[in-house]
Design a protein around this motif. Sequence first.
Motif, PDB file in Angstrom:
ATOM      1  N   VAL A  86       1.583   3.531  -9.283  1.00 57.39           N
ATOM      2  CA  VAL A  86       1.170   4.015  -7.963  1.00 57.39           C
ATOM      3  C   VAL A  86       2.351   4.554  -7.175  1.00 57.39           C
ATOM      4  N   GLY A  87       2.225   5.738  -6.666  1.00 60.38           N
ATOM      5  CA  GLY A  87       3.297   6.273  -5.849  1.00 60.38           C
ATOM      6  C   GLY A  87       2.952   7.658  -5.379  1.00 60.38           C
ATOM      7  N   LEU A  89       5.864   5.954  -3.153  1.00 64.00           N
ATOM      8  CA  LEU A  89       5.818   5.029  -2.033  1.00 64.00           C
ATOM      9  C   LEU A  89       7.121   5.054  -1.250  1.00 64.00           C
ATOM     10  N   GLY A  90       7.014   4.627   0.001  1.00 65.52           N
ATOM     11  CA  GLY A  90       8.187   4.539   0.850  1.00 65.52           C
ATOM     12  C   GLY A  90       8.590   5.883   1.431  1.00 65.52           C
ATOM     13  N   VAL A 216       4.065  -6.649  -3.300  1.00 65.56           N
ATOM     14  CA  VAL A 216       2.774  -6.770  -3.980  1.00 65.56           C
ATOM     15  C   VAL A 216       2.089  -5.403  -3.992  1.00 65.56           C
ATOM     16  N   ASP A 217       1.598  -4.985  -2.829  1.00 64.88           N
ATOM     17  CA  ASP A 217       0.836  -3.731  -2.807  1.00 64.88           C
ATOM     18  C   ASP A 217       1.734  -2.512  -2.668  1.00 64.88           C
ATOM     19  N   THR A 219       2.098  -0.861   0.074  1.00 67.34           N
ATOM     20  CA  THR A 219       1.506   0.084   1.021  1.00 67.34           C
ATOM     21  C   THR A 219       1.462  -0.447   2.454  1.00 67.34           C
ATOM     22  N   GLY A 220       2.131  -1.573   2.698  1.00 65.18           N
ATOM     23  CA  GLY A 220       2.139  -2.106   4.060  1.00 65.18           C
ATOM     24  C   GLY A 220       1.040  -3.107   4.331  1.00 65.18           C
ATOM     25  N   MET A 221       0.390  -3.588   3.284  1.00 67.45           N
ATOM     26  CA  MET A 221      -0.783  -4.399   3.474  1.00 67.45           C
ATOM     27  C   MET A 221      -0.495  -5.903   3.497  1.00 67.45           C
ATOM     28  N   CYS A 222       0.648  -6.329   2.963  1.00 69.37           N
ATOM     29  CA  CYS A 222       0.797  -7.771   2.783  1.00 69.37           C
ATOM     30  C   CYS A 222       1.997  -8.394   3.486  1.00 69.37           C
ATOM     31  N   GLY A 223       3.072  -7.654   3.643  1.00 72.95           N
ATOM     32  CA  GLY A 223       4.235  -8.234   4.299  1.00 72.95           C
ATOM     33  C   GLY A 223       5.108  -9.065   3.384  1.00 72.95           C
ATOM     34  N   PHE A 235       8.754  -3.916   7.151  1.00 71.17           N
ATOM     35  CA  PHE A 235       8.165  -3.957   5.823  1.00 71.17           C
ATOM     36  C   PHE A 235       8.905  -2.909   4.993  1.00 71.17           C
TER      37      PHE A 235
END
Lengths: 278, 467
Positions: A86-87, A89-90, A216-217, A219-223, A235
């Motif tokens: 997945v990407g 990202l960042g 983990v994800d 994408t900013g979903m978990c911290g 994050f």
Amino acid sequence: MYKIVERQDLAPNVHLFKINAPEVAKKAQPGQFVIVRIDEKGERIPLTFADWDTKAGTVTIVFAEAGATTCRLATLNAGDSIENFVGPLGVPTHTEKFGTVVCVGGGIGVAPITPIARGLKQAGNKVISIMGSRNKDLLFWEKNLRACSDELTVCTDDGTYGRKGLVTEPLKELLASGQKIDRVIAIGPIPMMKFCALTTQPFGVKTIVSLNPLMVDGTGMCGCCRVSVDNATKFACVDGPDFDGHKVDWNLMATRAKGYATEEKSAMAKSQCQCHSK
Amino acid sequence: MAKIDLNRLEMPRQEPAERAKNFKEVALGFSPEQAKQEANRCIQCKKRNCTVGCPVSVDIPEFIKALREDNLPEAVKALKNKNSLPGVCGRVCPQESQCEAVCTLNKQGGAIGIGRLERYVADWERDNKARMDNKVTLPPPSGKKVAIVGTGPAGLTAAADLAKLGHSVTMFEALHVAGGVLMYGIPEFRLPKAIVQNEVDFVKSLGVEIKLDSIVGKLDTVDELLSNGYDAVFLGTGAGLPMFSNIPGENLNGIYSANEFLTRVNLMKAYQFPAYDTPVKVGKNVAVIGGGNVAMDSARCALRLGAEKVYIVYRRSKDELPARREEAENAEEEGIIFKYLTNPKSYIGNEQGSVKAMECYEMALGEPDASGRRRPIVKPGSEFMMEVDVVIVALGTTPNPLIAATTQGLQTTSHGTVVTDEINGQTQKKQVWAGGDIVTGSATVISAMGAGKRAAADIDRYLKSQG
Ligand SMILES: Cc1cc2nc3c(=O)[nH]c(=O)nc-3n(C[C@H](O)[C@H](O)[C@H](O)COP(=O)(O)OP(=O)(O)OC[C@H]3O[C@@H](n4cnc5c(N)ncnc54)[C@H](O)[C@@H]3O)c2cc1C
Ligand code: FES
């Protein structure tokens, strides 16, 4: 599924995969990363882009066998596939004409720093690169990084190749030499980035580091990737991975990196068994 | 007419001591006899309060009538006419504040177990697929393409409706599975993943393409989707960004957002570590901060992983708990300890940087605030310590800013939610609709579905008007 189209073993326990992921390749930029999951049972781990080829539709990642997942990844070969990729990202590394930029790559950090150096060079900067590793056997991509740099210094901790010593030494000399350095970018193990930042701080040269905490994800979903920069929680997966190295809370980085040391050990024990039974 | 029966029939559940140790579904569902018995209590009111109380206006008396006439295929039809995910809604809707709240029999405290019956009918359909004439005949292709971002209940509902209207639908999902919160958030013991997968498969069977690992805004942006041939875009990306309270020590190891904890457990199956690679801290003394469904789910997962003591730490009192009543009761039965009127002040770590204790305030309730609930106030000098080694922060979520940041002309509120016309989900941007948690902030499965439905109808009107 994402097919591994090429595998290279760059150094002992350090591998390169070229992965077929045309959509990611199309959007990739220096400093960004992907999240990889090997299979249904795998965990999601971040890996920074080492390269990409928009035309061929491939993305290159370089990884060291450091934990259960990277060890398992190393058992795959060209022709095999991984389940998820997945990407990009960042936030991409900020690139513009700064003047003179020093790019420092330590260990496998040499891989992600290479496209950044290339981007900076294309933007019209003078790029001075420093790369380092523990010894000669662990060095890779000297030629690649040299091709993107105006100058390159290679260091090994034990002096088996290039200059003996840590990357911070030539960095310090450069800063002290009187030549104007406009920015430093450092990618590598946590202590290496930390000491690069400490080296440049007295000279007041902006120093960007690429943080690679557990994720983990992505994408900013978990911290899970929380870092502290300038006393504020960020994050790393969405606010970074690049941050001002002078403002990073390095102690927190180091402790959070060890958050699952116990669990990792038991998983390693398991994956070792698997390797041996193969 | 038969005498009114106010005895609400309980649904069989796993025993608390047993279920606290496994991740299997807690509620076991009605037997056919039980379902019929409960259905027979319905007095088939002329004025259908329950239907009005349902956010998607399911004709509840109608499906109950079919059920008690043993015409289950008809019951399924009546239910699915308005609700495409009944197996999910029967399990997770807050019926006590919707259909069951306004049930005529509720005045005397004996509301029909509508959710339980809905679940029964949905499960019957799943087990008796062969007996259902389930084939949806799709109209000829309209030639229009719709992109749906996010595969939670809002997106799945919109996708199904648009596909049934003949439009070509492609869904984009950031994660490696479709289903949104239904997959990564709500645990297996409350909503088995096989049920969600069944609903996702149904949507796929309508010809909908689902692209996983695809983050809109990182791969193509919404604007790129529109210029690459999509005629309309529906945003159903939810409210996935966790909030922390920003008190000292919150970044210590062992302190999770509920999203991280639940994602590790549910999506990554950390409860099966090391057979699955993703670890999670089990903890001896676990504190969950918050009082909503998410807090209950986190606490009950922590218990099932093997924690000795699990606390719900909530700053208001029992009366204000925002969680579904049934889930709070389930949690209590399983042995979760509720610490009301308590709020953390700071976290204290050990030498390894892991949390070992939590300093808390006692709270009192003051005047009602904007939400109508009484405002919690700190009791000065009331600080006390709690020994904890895992903390799960469940204080709510806001929409991920990525879509708003990468889409030209999309208007958002100060909370990060996307502004729409409320009824049809039209955003300020032409050809773009939104619905579900991305518009409302974290809400409910059924409200997300309702929004997906209304937006689908409006998108269809728009596409048809385009010739
Ligand atoms: C633990 C928990 C328990 C809950 N319990 C209940 C309950 O009992 N009853 C109830 O009614 N409600 C409950 N809720 C709330 C309910 O789940 C949500 O209101 C509902 O799922 C919202 O649906 P949605 O479709 O708007 O978004 P979501 O379900 O959040 O789905 C959004 C999807 O979009 C994806 N996405 C986000 N950004 C992008 C992007 N840029 N590109 C591609 N994909 C993207 C996400 O990965 C996600 O899969 C609970 C929520 C949680 C977290
Ligand atoms: S990895 Fe989950 S928020 Fe960054």
